[in-house]
Write an enzyme that holds these catalytic residues in place. Structure first.
Site, mmCIF file in Angstrom:
data_model
loop_
_atom_site.group_PDB
_atom_site.id
_atom_site.type_symbol
_atom_site.label_atom_id
_atom_site.label_comp_id
_atom_site.label_asym_id
_atom_site.label_seq_id
_atom_site.Cartn_x
_atom_site.Cartn_y
_atom_site.Cartn_z
ATOM 1 N N GLU A 304 0.820 -1.212 0.000
ATOM 2 C CA GLU A 304 0.000 0.000 0.000
ATOM 3 C C GLU A 304 0.855 1.263 0.000
ATOM 4 O OE1 GLU A 304 -3.047 0.098 -0.571
ATOM 5 O OE2 GLU A 304 -3.855 -1.862 -0.050
ATOM 6 N N ARG A 308 0.734 3.814 -3.280
ATOM 7 C CA ARG A 308 0.108 5.109 -2.987
ATOM 8 C C ARG A 308 1.144 6.214 -2.773
ATOM 9 N NH1 ARG A 308 -5.536 3.984 0.243
ATOM 10 N NH2 ARG A 308 -5.673 1.740 -0.119
ATOM 11 N N ASP A 437 -5.133 -10.130 -7.969
ATOM 12 C CA ASP A 437 -5.520 -9.342 -9.139
ATOM 13 C C ASP A 437 -4.372 -8.615 -9.827
ATOM 14 O OD1 ASP A 437 -5.244 -7.808 -6.853
ATOM 15 O OD2 ASP A 437 -7.013 -6.564 -7.205
ATOM 16 N N GLU A 573 -12.183 0.532 -10.292
ATOM 17 C CA GLU A 573 -11.805 -0.422 -11.336
ATOM 18 C C GLU A 573 -12.673 -0.345 -12.589
ATOM 19 O OE1 GLU A 573 -9.941 -1.438 -7.677
ATOM 20 O OE2 GLU A 573 -12.098 -1.302 -8.096
ATOM 21 N N THR A 662 -0.967 0.557 -10.267
ATOM 22 C CA THR A 662 -2.279 0.042 -9.876
ATOM 23 C C THR A 662 -3.046 0.999 -8.977
ATOM 24 O OG1 THR A 662 -3.393 -2.007 -9.142
ATOM 25 C CG2 THR A 662 -1.554 -1.189 -7.789
#
Length: 673
Positions: A304, A308, A437, A573, A662
């Protein structure tokens, strides 16, 4: 050359030639004077010595060249006349446009130097601009170049209208300072996809170009203005009640902390730049400069914080050219490196960025496959910018190791991997949802980032997509929607996470980069399914998880929602994939679908005092049960993809020049030598 074979054949044969020299020839032998007459006789003598065939070929070539010369001369003369006739008008237009001030709400100054003045930004224009027609574009060369100088306008009337609009904008603005779009800035990546040298280099600075080099920006439209308004409303809540903290709690007008590093602010930096929000960006930059400190005794999640924080800082550095963001990126990157100190080189999930220690979760020694294989874009780019190969080396070792592992099912990977043994665990369960994913997403995007040279990544991606087709694709009833389910020990489950809706966009991106055409067809089918996950729900918002009906039942829709799955977290998404589908196809329905989603966000998740909130029940329009939390990715991803979806400007984050991580942070594609 004299050889042994010749000697063995006996004595050489003796030949005699009789030559009679006249007076002139005899003189010529000893007194050659290079006269023209002598050269003409010599050339004619050589010409006569050629065979008839040789002379015919030479004559034919001369005749052919003569014909080509005549044709080329005629074409050149006509083109020159055409250019000459338009030169006066073109010169006047080209001299006029660069010195005018462009009033465009999504335009910021091109990056100059790291310490350039960051306060000069254009104001947002709230005029209703005409919506430009969409033009379909074929894939282009993956080289990031400056726009051609003084691009010619197609007709004089169009050119004059452009000048008149610019003059009108100039009257509105009082300053004479020229501004240009950051979209025209040139990024010059390292010319090699090999791991960079360990020698520290000066940080790379995105190049800037002069105003006259820029292509005229495409004006923003009403839908983009609506996204800007939504962002400002969300930002107001964050600024008023959660400034400098991780996430806003809009209902209680407070905040929640995860890492204590201003996640929402950092996630939103490049979104503000792209939307042209100069005041908000400058305020956030000051906080980063003065208050963002990583020397804290706090555990952060490797995945994360990479996607980010590290991704957000790197992206903002590339877009703004401000070295502050690169310095912060280097700081957090170095502090995350202890995660890779494991027996298997598979990183731990958590890092204490103050103490320099790392560990797995308390309940297991496993990491999730998606987390350890979805940090590569960011660390590879950090190595390229700093010249320190340790970042790329660490994440490349992870990918090479996963490439060799057993336990895959036709390219599909399990969800967990052990940090001690380096082996997959919980074998037999395969999904494209949570915990797996972005592994598939980053296979393709690393291949694109590196200039399409790392074949192992492409092989793993292609094999995985074939595995999806073979094991996970099914069609629902009654509308026969194509969806991606899950496989557990040979048993198929018709369960699909909203997270899986990244897949249509990824498939479309692969097809755009030359992969199989049937990937685009599958993307078209899957994005229809993702849209129906919104359209078939009472609020028009998708739940976190849906189950599809495999058998037709009277009164039942394709989508079934269980009580534990009916929350909506403002996820990006589907909007992300809508952006890719529209950018590559030009089909307006994808913009319309995105517009419906934005309206429903405003209708059911908007908090009047500022901010948006996730909700617990997408099936109850009268009481969607707000959860009092605005995730950082709503500003970092969802609204950014909305703005890009509604744009008809292909150069607004050109997908032949940038690849998104992502968390929707664009990073430059490395230009091959």
């Amino acid at each position: 050359m004299y050889s042994g074979a010749a000697a063995a054949a006996g004595p050489p044969r003796r030949d005699f030639i009789s030559v009679t020299l006249g007076p002139e020839e005899a003189v010529g032998v000893s007194g050659y004077n290079n006269s023209k007459a002598w050269r003409r006789r010599s050339c004619w003598r050589k010409w006569k010595q050629l065979s008839r065939l040789q002379r015919s070929v030479i004559l034919f070539l001369f005749a052919f060249l003569a014909v080509c010369g005549v044709i080329s001369y005629t074409s050149t003369v006509e083109a020159w006349k055409s250019i000459t006739n338009k030169s006066l008008d073109d010169q006047r237009i080209e001299q006029e446009i660069p010195r005018l001030k462009l009033a465009n709400p999504a335009v910021l100054p091109a990056p100059q130097k790291a310490d350039a003045n960051r306060g000069d930004y254009p104001e947002l224009s709230l005029q209703k601009p005409p919506k430009p027609p969409h033009v379909r574009h074929a894939p282009s060369n993956l080289q990031i170049k400056a726009p051609r100088r003084n691009m010619r306008l197609k007709t004089q009337r169009d050119a004059m209208r452009a000048v008149e609009e610019l003059v009108e904008a100039d009257k509105v603005e009082k300053t004479e300072k020229s501004i240009i779009s950051w979209r025209g800035a040139v990024i010059e990546p390292d010319q090699s996809t090999e791991p960079p040298s360990s020698k520290i280099m000066e940080p790379e600075k995105p190049s800037s170009v002069e105003a006259e080099d820029q292509k005229e920006p495409v004006p923003i439209n009403e839908r983009q203005l609506a996204v800007i308004e939504a962002f400002r409303h969300a930002w107001k809540g964050y600024k008023d009640f959660a400034w400098g903290h991780d996430e806003l709690k809009p209902l209680s007008k407070s905040y929640s902390e995860w890492f204590g590093l201003g996640l929402t602010l950092i996630d939103a930096l490049d979104t503000m730049w792209i939307l042209g929000l100069k005041e908000e960006f400058e305020e956030a930059r000051k906080w980063v400069a003065n208050d963002l400190v990583f020397d804290k005794n706090v555990d952060v999640n490797l995945f994360e914080s990479t996607i980010r924080i590290l991704g957000g800082l790197l992206s903002t550095y590339h877009l703004s050219g401000d070295s502050l963001f690169l310095e912060k990126a280097k700081d957090i990157g170095n502090r995350l490196m202890p995660a890779f100190k494991t027996p298997s080189k598979i990183p731990y999930s958590d890092v204490n960025i103050g103490r320099g220690t790392a560990h797995p979760p308390r309940w297991t020694s496993d990491s999730t496959v998606a987390e350890v294989t979805s940090i590569q874009l960011e660390f590879r780019e950090l190595s390229r910018l700093t010249g320190d190969e340790k970042f790329q080396k660490a994440v490349d070792e992870v990918m090479k190791h996963v490439h060799t592992l057993s336990g895959k099912n036709d390219g599909l990977v399990p969800m967990f991997i052990n940090t001690n043994s380096g082996q997959f665990t919980h074998l037999g369960v395969y999904t494209l949802g949570a915990r797996a994913d972005s592994y598939y997403e980053y296979l393709l995007k690393q291949w694109i980032q590196g200039g399409k040279k790392e074949n192992e990544l492409l092989e793993d991606y292609m094999r995985a997509i074939e595995g999806v087709k073979k094991h996970l694709l099914q069609r629902s009833e009654p509308k026969k929607l194509t969806f991606v389910g899950e496989l557990a020990h040979g048993h198929f489950s018709a369960k699909m996470d909203h997270l899986v809706c990244f897949l249509p966009g990824t498939l479309a991106l692969g097809a755009h980069n030359g992969l199989a055409a049937d990937h685009m067809k599958l993307a078209e089918s899957l994005i229809e399914t993702c849209y129906q996950m919104y359209a078939q729900v009472e609020t028009g918002l998708s739940p976190e998880i849906v189950h599809f009906n495999l058998h037709a039942q009277k009164g039942h829709k394709d989508v079934e929602i269980k009580p534990a799955d009916r929350h909506n977290l403002l996820r990006p998404e589907t909007v992300e994939s809508l952006f890719y589908m529209y950018r590559f196809s030009g089909d307006k329905k994808y913009q319309d679908w995105g517009w419906e989603i934005l309206q429903n966000f405003n209708r059911y998740t908007r908090v009047p005092t500022g901010g948006y909130t996730s909700i617990n029940n997408v099936q109850n329009p009268s009481n969607p049960e707000p959860r009092d939390k605005m995730e950082s990715f709503f500003l970092g991803e969802t609204l950014k993809y909305m703005f890009l979806l509604f744009s008809d400007d292909i150069d607004l984050i050109n997908l032949d020049k940038y690849v998104f991580n992502t968390e929707a942070h664009p990073l430059p594609i490395w230009v091959p030598a």
